[in-house]
Scaffold this motif. Sequence first.
Motif, PDB file in Angstrom:
ATOM      1  N   THR A 186       0.809  -1.213   0.000  1.00 27.42           N
ATOM      2  CA  THR A 186       0.000   0.000   0.000  1.00 27.42           C
ATOM      3  C   THR A 186       0.844   1.266   0.000  1.00 27.42           C
ATOM      4  N   VAL A 187       1.955   1.266   0.709  1.00 26.63           N
ATOM      5  CA  VAL A 187       2.832   2.455   0.751  1.00 26.63           C
ATOM      6  C   VAL A 187       4.244   2.060   0.312  1.00 26.63           C
ATOM      7  N   SER A 190       7.078   4.576  -0.200  1.00 28.50           N
ATOM      8  CA  SER A 190       7.716   5.187   0.970  1.00 28.50           C
ATOM      9  C   SER A 190       8.735   4.245   1.611  1.00 28.50           C
ATOM     10  N   SER A 232       4.708   5.641  -6.585  1.00 24.98           N
ATOM     11  CA  SER A 232       3.736   6.682  -6.243  1.00 24.98           C
ATOM     12  C   SER A 232       2.919   6.329  -5.006  1.00 24.98           C
ATOM     13  N   LEU A 233       3.013   5.093  -4.552  1.00 19.79           N
ATOM     14  CA  LEU A 233       2.236   4.648  -3.395  1.00 19.79           C
ATOM     15  C   LEU A 233       2.980   5.028  -2.114  1.00 19.79           C
ATOM     16  N   LYS A 234       2.604   6.168  -1.542  1.00 20.76           N
ATOM     17  CA  LYS A 234       3.327   6.677  -0.374  1.00 20.76           C
ATOM     18  C   LYS A 234       2.359   7.055   0.740  1.00 20.76           C
ATOM     19  N   TRP A 235       2.922   7.184   1.928  1.00 20.89           N
ATOM     20  CA  TRP A 235       2.129   7.623   3.062  1.00 20.89           C
ATOM     21  C   TRP A 235       1.596   9.031   2.839  1.00 20.89           C
ATOM     22  N   GLU A 236       0.314   9.192   3.089  1.00 22.74           N
ATOM     23  CA  GLU A 236      -0.237  10.546   3.048  1.00 22.74           C
ATOM     24  C   GLU A 236       0.256  11.337   4.248  1.00 22.74           C
ATOM     25  N   HIS A 237       0.345  10.663   5.384  1.00 20.27           N
ATOM     26  CA  HIS A 237       0.894  11.251   6.598  1.00 20.27           C
ATOM     27  C   HIS A 237       1.908  10.274   7.156  1.00 20.27           C
ATOM     28  N   GLN A 243       8.581  11.594   9.805  1.00 21.84           N
ATOM     29  CA  GLN A 243       8.112  12.869   9.257  1.00 21.84           C
ATOM     30  C   GLN A 243       9.258  13.783   8.895  1.00 21.84           C
ATOM     31  N   GLY A 247       9.106  11.090   4.973  1.00 22.39           N
ATOM     32  CA  GLY A 247       8.365   9.848   4.718  1.00 22.39           C
ATOM     33  C   GLY A 247       9.202   8.766   4.117  1.00 22.39           C
TER      34      GLY A 247
END
Length: 249
Positions: A186-187, A190, A232-237, A243, A247
């Motif tokens: 999913t991420v 990242s 392109s599959l990265k953490w939105e937060h 942080q 990310g």
Amino acid sequence: MIREAMKWAVMGSVSILLASCAQPSAPPERATPRMAQPAATSAPATAPIAPASPPSSSGRPEVGKALFVKHECLNCHSLKGEGGSKGPDLIQVAVRRSHEWLVGFIFLPSEKFPETEMPQFDWTSDQEVEDVVAFLESFKREIPVDKIFAANLGTEKTGEVLVDAYGCRNCHTIGEGGIVGYPDLTVMGSKIRPEWERQWLTDPQKVKPGTFMPTFGFSDRELDAIVGYMSSLKWEHPPKGLQDKGGKS
């Protein structure tokens, strides 16, 4: 008397010599079968580690379907979304795996992948395995790669379409779907560098020998698109602790 004894001794020796010469050590009619025997016993069809792999046309899909039901394969696997979720969905398994690989794995799963939970079934013949494989291959649909690229959807979107077409969610979770136990993608962007992802998708066995990940044989343009989508599959937060790193892990 001594001369008489010597006479009989000599005659006895001659008789023994003549008897040994008259009896061949290896009759021609037996030699040929004995020489041919190793070839017969070493043939894959007689005592294989995995059964011989005739062309897929030797399998009988309808018989394979009955065997698939008999062995309750849907308790773990699914077809078209129906069935269990412990193992991969098998609707496009023939796209991911070769005929020979499927025959070998279904016949003796632990030889292909020692860590698998797939049970070894008590097949009555190699033909039964060929029948089950033929049934699974009957669902195979070729990926319309040229048509997908002709749509000019852009790199990331094209990659997403290819990921769906190749059935990556049959094992992996990407947002929704997938199977617990396989990596969640999913991420992925990242977590993994694009160059590593490309190497992995090109030849998983080279990166991690013994992995269950299949080798798809993607073309360069397919790799460009899929890696672009996965990146392109990265953490939105980003999780706490990442942080300050933007990310990235």
